[in-house]
Design a protein around this motif. Structure first.
Motif, short mmCIF file in Angstrom:
data_model
loop_
_atom_site.label_atom_id
_atom_site.label_comp_id
_atom_site.label_asym_id
_atom_site.label_seq_id
_atom_site.Cartn_x
_atom_site.Cartn_y
_atom_site.Cartn_z
N LEU A 31 94.42 45.35 37.42
CA LEU A 31 93.35 44.47 37.85
C LEU A 31 93.70 44.01 39.29
CD1 LEU A 31 91.08 42.44 37.24
CD2 LEU A 31 92.87 40.97 36.44
N VAL A 32 92.93 44.44 40.19
CA VAL A 32 93.03 44.00 41.64
C VAL A 32 91.60 43.28 42.05
CG1 VAL A 32 94.54 45.81 42.34
CG2 VAL A 32 92.11 46.42 42.46
N ASP A 33 90.58 43.17 41.28
CA ASP A 33 89.49 42.15 41.54
C ASP A 33 89.74 40.76 41.74
OD1 ASP A 33 87.29 40.74 41.82
OD2 ASP A 33 86.36 41.52 40.05
N PRO A 34 89.66 40.25 43.16
CA PRO A 34 90.32 38.72 43.33
C PRO A 34 89.23 37.89 42.57
CG PRO A 34 89.18 39.75 45.19
CD PRO A 34 89.13 40.90 44.16
N HIS A 35 88.24 38.17 42.29
CA HIS A 35 87.39 37.11 41.27
C HIS A 35 86.85 37.75 39.96
CE1 HIS A 35 87.37 34.83 44.95
NE2 HIS A 35 87.14 36.01 45.96
N PRO A 36 87.72 38.08 39.14
CA PRO A 36 87.47 38.65 37.76
C PRO A 36 86.70 37.62 36.87
CG PRO A 36 89.95 38.17 37.59
CD PRO A 36 89.21 37.79 39.22
N SER A 37 85.78 38.10 36.02
CA SER A 37 84.99 37.18 35.38
C SER A 37 85.93 37.05 33.92
CB SER A 37 83.87 37.99 34.59
OG SER A 37 84.31 39.03 33.85
N ALA A 38 85.67 35.89 33.13
CA ALA A 38 86.41 35.66 32.19
C ALA A 38 86.51 36.65 31.07
CB ALA A 38 85.87 34.24 31.35
N THR A 80 86.75 39.81 31.96
CA THR A 80 87.45 40.84 32.47
C THR A 80 88.90 40.56 32.17
OG1 THR A 80 86.03 41.57 34.11
CG2 THR A 80 88.21 41.97 34.67
N LEU A 81 88.95 39.11 32.32
CA LEU A 81 90.45 38.46 32.02
C LEU A 81 91.10 38.74 30.84
CD1 LEU A 81 90.25 35.53 34.37
CD2 LEU A 81 91.66 37.57 34.71
N GLU A 82 90.08 39.02 29.76
CA GLU A 82 90.69 39.26 28.35
C GLU A 82 91.59 40.38 28.19
OE1 GLU A 82 87.10 39.45 25.92
OE2 GLU A 82 86.43 37.25 26.18
N PRO A 110 92.41 44.78 29.06
CA PRO A 110 91.85 46.10 29.25
C PRO A 110 91.47 46.59 27.74
CG PRO A 110 94.32 46.41 29.56
CD PRO A 110 93.66 44.92 29.52
N ASP A 111 91.95 46.24 26.57
CA ASP A 111 91.83 46.75 25.46
C ASP A 111 90.77 46.22 24.81
OD1 ASP A 111 94.08 48.41 25.38
OD2 ASP A 111 95.40 46.96 25.19
N PRO A 112 89.94 46.90 24.04
CA PRO A 112 88.79 46.24 23.06
C PRO A 112 89.11 45.13 22.43
CG PRO A 112 88.96 48.84 22.85
CD PRO A 112 90.47 48.27 23.45
N VAL A 113 88.03 44.32 22.35
CA VAL A 113 88.30 42.97 21.79
C VAL A 113 87.31 43.01 20.41
CG1 VAL A 113 87.78 40.41 22.00
CG2 VAL A 113 88.71 41.63 23.88
N GLY A 114 88.03 42.99 19.26
CA GLY A 114 87.55 43.17 17.95
C GLY A 114 86.51 42.37 17.56
N HIS A 115 86.54 40.95 17.98
CA HIS A 115 85.64 40.02 17.09
C HIS A 115 84.38 39.53 18.01
CE1 HIS A 115 88.14 37.72 20.43
NE2 HIS A 115 87.18 36.94 20.50
#
Length: 199
Positions: free
Chosen positions: A148-155, A157-159, A161-166
């Motif tokens: 992660l090298v984006d200086p302004h990632p979205s919320a 993105t901050l979750e 790299p892995d899939p979020v199941g819910h």
């Protein structure tokens, strides 16, 4: 949810106005075997093998308008759904071999660019499709160790790299076996043993 097991890109579907020029470029210049050639009057759909699991396909639509040249990765205004496609290479020397082939055939080819995790060469096919050839650097495996090298990632993105199941509804009951049907399509002709090319 049960994880889906992906093993590559089965095929990308592109458009050409001239299948013969497309064959000459993808099969004869780039070295990707033509593995499926199907069609009927006024319609062709051809597939070129990239690897053991990946292919690129072309529909021949003679009345399609040519596209304006669009530089790789440069933002545009207005309708757009595609920027470029990148093909992974086994070795760094393949980049220079491709550059030499493209330039000898009269196609523009960029310099080789270091992106930190890949080295890339850029060009265009005869249809104006922006293409990239990338050699993954062996000491920077972003699939095993994402960065992660984006200086302004979205919320989102901050979750991580892995899939979020819910975030999506659970599909519930699996589709019953007696409802799993496959309907015939254009490829039925491929089952005919007379369709094989002689090698």
């Amino acid at each position: 949810m049960k994880p889906i097991r992906y093993n590559g890109i089965n095929h990308l579907a592109m458009v050409t106005r001239d299948m013969d020029a497309t064959i000459r470029f993808w099969r004869d210049l780039l070295g990707m075997p033509l593995v499926v050639a199907m069609g009927r009057p006024g319609y062709r759909h051809y597939f070129f093998s990239i690897s053991g699991t990946d292919a690129i396909a072309f529909f021949e639509w003679p009345d399609a308008a040519p596209v304006d040249e669009k530089d790789h990765g440069v933002p545009v205004r207005g309708p757009v759904v595609f920027d470029h496609v990148s093909f992974s290479l086994e070795g760094a020397d393949d980049l220079w071999e491709l550059k030499a082939r493209l330039e000898a055939a009269g196609f523009w080819a960029s310099e080789v660019i270091d992106h930190g995790f890949i080295w890339s060469l850029y060009s265009f096919d005869p249809n104006g499709i922006p293409i990239e050839f990338s050699y993954p650097l062996p000491d920077v495996d972003v699939r095993r160790r994402p960065r992660l090298v984006d200086p302004h990632p979205s919320a989102v993105t901050l979750e991580g790299p892995d899939p979020v199941g819910h975030v999506w509804p659970h599909p519930g009951t699996p589709i019953p076996e007696d409802e799993k049907r496959v309907y015939p399509g254009e490829g039925e002709k491929l089952k005919d043993p007379r369709a094989l090319w002689k090698r």
